[in-house]
Write a protein that holds these residues in place. Sequence first.
Motif, PDB file in Angstrom:
ATOM      1  N   LEU A  15     -10.070  10.981 -11.059  1.00  0.00           N
ATOM      2  CA  LEU A  15      -9.804  12.392 -11.384  1.00  0.00           C
ATOM      3  C   LEU A  15     -10.614  13.335 -10.493  1.00  0.00           C
ATOM      4  O   LEU A  15     -10.279  14.511 -10.345  1.00  0.00           O
ATOM      5  CB  LEU A  15     -10.128  12.676 -12.850  1.00  0.00           C
ATOM      6  N   ASP A  16     -11.686  12.821  -9.934  1.00  0.00           N
ATOM      7  CA  ASP A  16     -12.516  13.647  -9.032  1.00  0.00           C
ATOM      8  C   ASP A  16     -12.124  13.458  -7.572  1.00  0.00           C
ATOM      9  O   ASP A  16     -12.771  14.020  -6.676  1.00  0.00           O
ATOM     10  CB  ASP A  16     -13.988  13.272  -9.214  1.00  0.00           C
ATOM     11  N   ASP A  40     -10.569   6.404 -14.017  1.00  0.00           N
ATOM     12  CA  ASP A  40     -10.374   7.858 -14.019  1.00  0.00           C
ATOM     13  C   ASP A  40     -11.683   8.614 -13.870  1.00  0.00           C
ATOM     14  O   ASP A  40     -11.755   9.638 -13.186  1.00  0.00           O
ATOM     15  CB  ASP A  40      -9.683   8.296 -15.321  1.00  0.00           C
ATOM     16  N   ARG A  41     -12.724   8.104 -14.531  1.00  0.00           N
ATOM     17  CA  ARG A  41     -13.977   8.877 -14.540  1.00  0.00           C
ATOM     18  C   ARG A  41     -15.166   8.139 -13.933  1.00  0.00           C
ATOM     19  O   ARG A  41     -16.254   8.721 -13.867  1.00  0.00           O
ATOM     20  CB  ARG A  41     -14.331   9.276 -15.976  1.00  0.00           C
TER      21      ARG A  41
END
Lengths: 275, 165
Positions: A133-134, A157-158
Amino acid sequence: MLQRLIDLLHAFRDLVVLGACIVVSVLLLAANDNPQVKRIRSVAAVLLGTVQEPFRSVTAYFDLRTQNDILRRINVELSDEATQLREARLENARLRRLLELPHRIPYRLIAAEVVGKSVNLQRNTLVLNIGRLDGVEPLMPVINDQGLVGVVTDVSDRYAVVNILLNTEFRATGKVQRTRVDGIVGWDGNVVTFRNVARTMDVQVGDVVLTSEYSNTFPPDIRIGVVSLVEERPGSLFKSVTLTPGVDFVRLEEVFVVDAQPAEERTGLERRGAR
Amino acid sequence: MTPHVRYAIIAFVLFLVQMTFVPLIPVAGFTPDLLILWLVAVGVRRGRLEATLGGFLIGLLHDLTATQFLGLAALAKSITGFVAGSFYNENTAEQTLGSYRSVLIALFLSVLHNFLYYAILFQGVERSVLLATLVSTLGTSLYTTVVAILPMFWFSRRFRTEWAR
């Protein structure tokens, strides 16, 4: 007449004395700001203080436990505050150094904190608090102000997992800054090595090793480490070169993921050439 | 030694104890007033006149060494001494002091004294003068009453010993 008055006063002497005491008391109450009254009171206070003095140590003894508890609590609070301040100062110094990085690296850098780490295994990794996501993808290099940290190998994702330099699966092409001699940087489970350096090449202790332009993963000229040992083994065509990594992995807390992925065109071309 | 000198010496000793040792034994912030117990003894044994004067003098001594209003303790203790003297009975003084009646008198006088004292002391200081006065009066009076049991036993024992002779 006077005798009658005296008899009357005598008959009610209790009330007369009470009345006199009340009147005097009220007068004294009214004269509280009188300087002479203040003087008398101060003398009396000094006299009483002399008598009370020996008892003060007894009072202090009874208060010791309470005072001790208060001091202990204050001590804990101050220690905690001092620790936080020390931590903030160190973090400030680290972040200041990191802030200089974007000016040196011509790529977008994604800041991350290390939330998991192993440094004493054969395959050491980091876990970062940023993920897909980043904008993080596998094979992105990871650096900090001290140099090359590793490469992203897995992303959720994180979170992202990084193979650091101290990982037996890690490879990077490097070059000696002084002589431009190329080699392969890796970790043999014990030390960081700089391999494939021919015996005839000029490599000395203290030489700085950087990432090479030959790498399709790492941008060039990122500091990897310093040559700490050069050995020539009998019967071998290559030198045995050992590096001291630039990055202090034990104290590593903040890193940057370099938004640079391998060029697919170059990778494909290199693969076809290899066949 | 005349009774007056003896009472004066006892009062002074009690005053010193009150100012030095008693502050070391507070309960919930309240301390007993030993001088009230002295007033009970003087009032019951000697009557209004001496108890009133004794109360005034011991109160004045207290005022001189305290930080509150000069004359406040003298006023409260004068009135308390006067009321203490109302319990005077030459024939039954020792019996009264050696029985539970002395404790009840101590309670009554303590409430009277503390109410007068705190009601004036808290004027302009406490937001709720009445509540503060009642709380302080109750706390100090109860503690003083509990302490009054000790002299009651002492007087009781002394009375029985003298009566047995």
